[in-house]
Each structure stands twice: as C-alpha cells, then as structure tokens.
Design an enzyme around this catalytic site. Structure first.
Site, PDB file in Angstrom:
ATOM      1  N   TYR A  66       0.828  -0.954   0.192  1.00 44.80           N
ATOM      2  CA  TYR A  66       0.081   0.049   0.190  1.00 44.80           C
ATOM      3  C   TYR A  66       0.754   1.017   0.093  1.00 44.80           C
ATOM      4  CZ  TYR A  66      -3.997  -2.626   1.062  1.00 44.80           C
ATOM      5  OH  TYR A  66      -5.084  -3.523   0.981  1.00 44.80           O
ATOM      6  N   PHE A 212     -14.039  -4.262  -0.181  1.00 42.53           N
ATOM      7  CA  PHE A 212     -14.701  -3.402  -1.401  1.00 42.53           C
ATOM      8  C   PHE A 212     -16.421  -3.894  -0.849  1.00 42.53           C
ATOM      9  CE2 PHE A 212     -11.526  -4.559  -4.299  1.00 42.53           C
ATOM     10  CZ  PHE A 212     -11.038  -3.801  -4.048  1.00 42.53           C
ATOM     11  N   GLY A 216     -17.872  -1.477  -3.922  1.00 45.64           N
ATOM     12  CA  GLY A 216     -18.653  -2.218  -4.872  1.00 45.64           C
ATOM     13  C   GLY A 216     -17.708  -2.142  -6.407  1.00 45.64           C
TER      14      GLY A 216
END
Length: 293
Positions: A66, A212, A216
């Site tokens: 990340y 998510f 989505g």
C-alpha cells in the site's frame, strides 16, 4: 471509546477485535497504487489513524504494497500510532508485492519471509499479529501457506489468514495450520456461492472480512455509480448514507463478519464507525438481501 463497541467483538485467535476496523489502503492518496496520483496530506492521514483509535477501532488492515509516490500506509501507521496500544491488532497481507517503481510481482514461497520482514521493518514491530496470504484466486496455496506456517512457528507471525480465496483453499489451508480469517470481496448483491462461503466460515469459527463492501464495483477507485433503489430507500429511512447501509448490512450477515472500511476523510471515518450501531428491521434486511448485482 466511541460507538465502535456497539457492533460487538470477535476473536482472531487469542486477539479480541471490535467488529468495525479500519482499512489503510486509501491513506496514501485518492487513487491507491497510482504513482502519479496526488498524494494524501500526511498530517490528515495521521490524524485519521489517531481518530480511528480514539473512536475505538483496534483492528487495522494494511500491507507493505500500500504505497503511492510519496506515501506508505505502513509508515503512516507507525508514525501515527507507535508505541502501539496493547489491544491494537494490525493485520497485513503478503503474496503480491511491488518493486520501488510500483510494478507488481508475486512472491514465491521462499520470498514470503522477505515480505513479512518488510512489514515488520515498516511497522516497527518484532512480530505481526495476523498475516493474510493473498492469492491469485486459483491454483493450490499449500506451498505458500506452508511457508507462512513455518514463519508462524518461528515467532515472526502470530496468526494466519487467507485472502481472495475459495472454500477449497480454506480446506487446503486448514489442513496445514489454523486460519483465523478469510478476506474476500463481498457486499450487497453477493452471489449465492459467496453467501454460502461466508456461512461456512462462521460454522468453522473463522472470521469473514469483506473488502470493497462499500466501494462495490468501484473497487480501488472507490464508490462509483448509483446505489440501488433498495439501498437508497433504507438509507433515507434511517437518515444515513448509502455507504453506511452497505457497511452495516455486511455486519448483519453474522457475528463472525468484520468490517475494514478505508478512508482518508475524518468525516467518512466517523460515519463508518457509526454504521456499527445501525440496526435494520426484518423487512429492511429482506429488501437488502434481495438486491442483485
């Protein structure tokens, strides 16, 4: 403590976590992993992390991969929170990796130790609480998971999990070592197969950690497109956002379901934590359960 505890707790092995946690992916910028992205504001990201802990968050999900051009999620966590609270659980992922230019690679079993050690260095810790093996979604994971099991035996890792996996992968991993969590994509509109896997995890005492759940189809880019009529209707009835409804719905799928919503926005952080206290009627749950992708 804030309202965090209202969603209850779960045991990751011998570690107790509040069910609403925090995902660190979005701390590095608006478009995670994009080296040409406008970097996040360092002071703001550090402030969000500290505010999360003040609100009762004690489960942070991160990874050494990340990072964006100027920001590293692990470095931000270290700067914001070290020395770490005794009850803070930091979960990280290995398997994928990125070279200094940001190009993606996948670790061999022999390279997993280096990825674990990279997370240790960045976070400033002598062991990792939970390490998830992130898979490509297909093929055997036995060799990779076996390598992580050896690192667990050596004391570098306390507990193991798996991510982006199938029920078969869970069986494969459990035959090698205990699994405390499964991280998979999941949210409103999930398929029958996804719902069945969530239930299997609960039956086996394994935490199910959706990613998510809010974004989505937007995935790393964040929420995109209009929410369904059903989600908007429930949100309006409660005076909350559609994102809060999506997050709360996942928590209603079982006491073993944990949430790790990510944000670099203090206001969104407060909304995400508050979603842990959001309750639905049986009719509202039926309405949301019926949503299709």
């Amino acid at each position: 403590m804030g309202v965090e505890g209202s969603a209850g707790t779960w045991e990751l092995g011998d570690l107790t976590v509040n069910r609403v946690g925090f995902g660190a992916m979005r701390l590095t910028g608006r478009a995670p992993f994009a080296l040409d992205d406008v970097p996040s504001e360092r002071a703001r990201s550090i402030g969000v992390l500290r505010a999360a802990v003040e609100l009762g968050v004690n489960h942070i999900d991160t990874a050494a991969f990340y990072f964006s051009a100027l920001r590293s999620a692990n470095e931000l966590i270290n700067s914001a929170l070290a020395p770490y609270p005794d009850d803070l659980v930091i979960t990280t992922k290995v398997g994928p990796g990125r070279d200094p230019s940001g190009e993606w690679l996948w670790a061999t079993p022999e390279q997993l130790r280096g990825q674990v050690e990279e997370n240790l260095r960045q976070l400033g810790r002598d062991h990792l609480d939970v390490v998830n093996l992130r898979t490509k979604g297909t093929g055997s994971i036995a060799e990779h998971f076996g390598a992580l099991s050896e690192l667990r035996d050596a004391g570098l890792v306390r507990h193991l999990g798996i991510s982006n996996v199938t029920p078969g992968h869970l069986d494969e991993a459990l035959a090698i070592a205990p699994v405390v969590c499964v991280q998979n994509r999941y949210g409103i509109g999930a398929s029958p197969e996804e719902n069945a896997f969530l239930r299997v995890c609960g039956e086996r005492g394994v935490a199910f950690v959706p990613f998510f759940a809010i974004a989505g189809e937007g995935r790393e880019a964040g929420t995109g497109g209009a929410d369904s009529m059903e989600v908007r209707k429930v949100a309006q009835a409660h005076g909350v956002t559609e994102a809060q409804v999506r997050l709360a719905w996942t928590l209603h799928q079982g006491p073993h379901v944990l949430a790790i919503p990510g944000t670099g926005d203090p206001a969104h952080l407060a909304e995400n934590v508050a979603a842990g206290a959001l309750g639905f009627s049986a009719a509202e749950l039926a309405l949301l359960d019926a949503v299709t992708p």
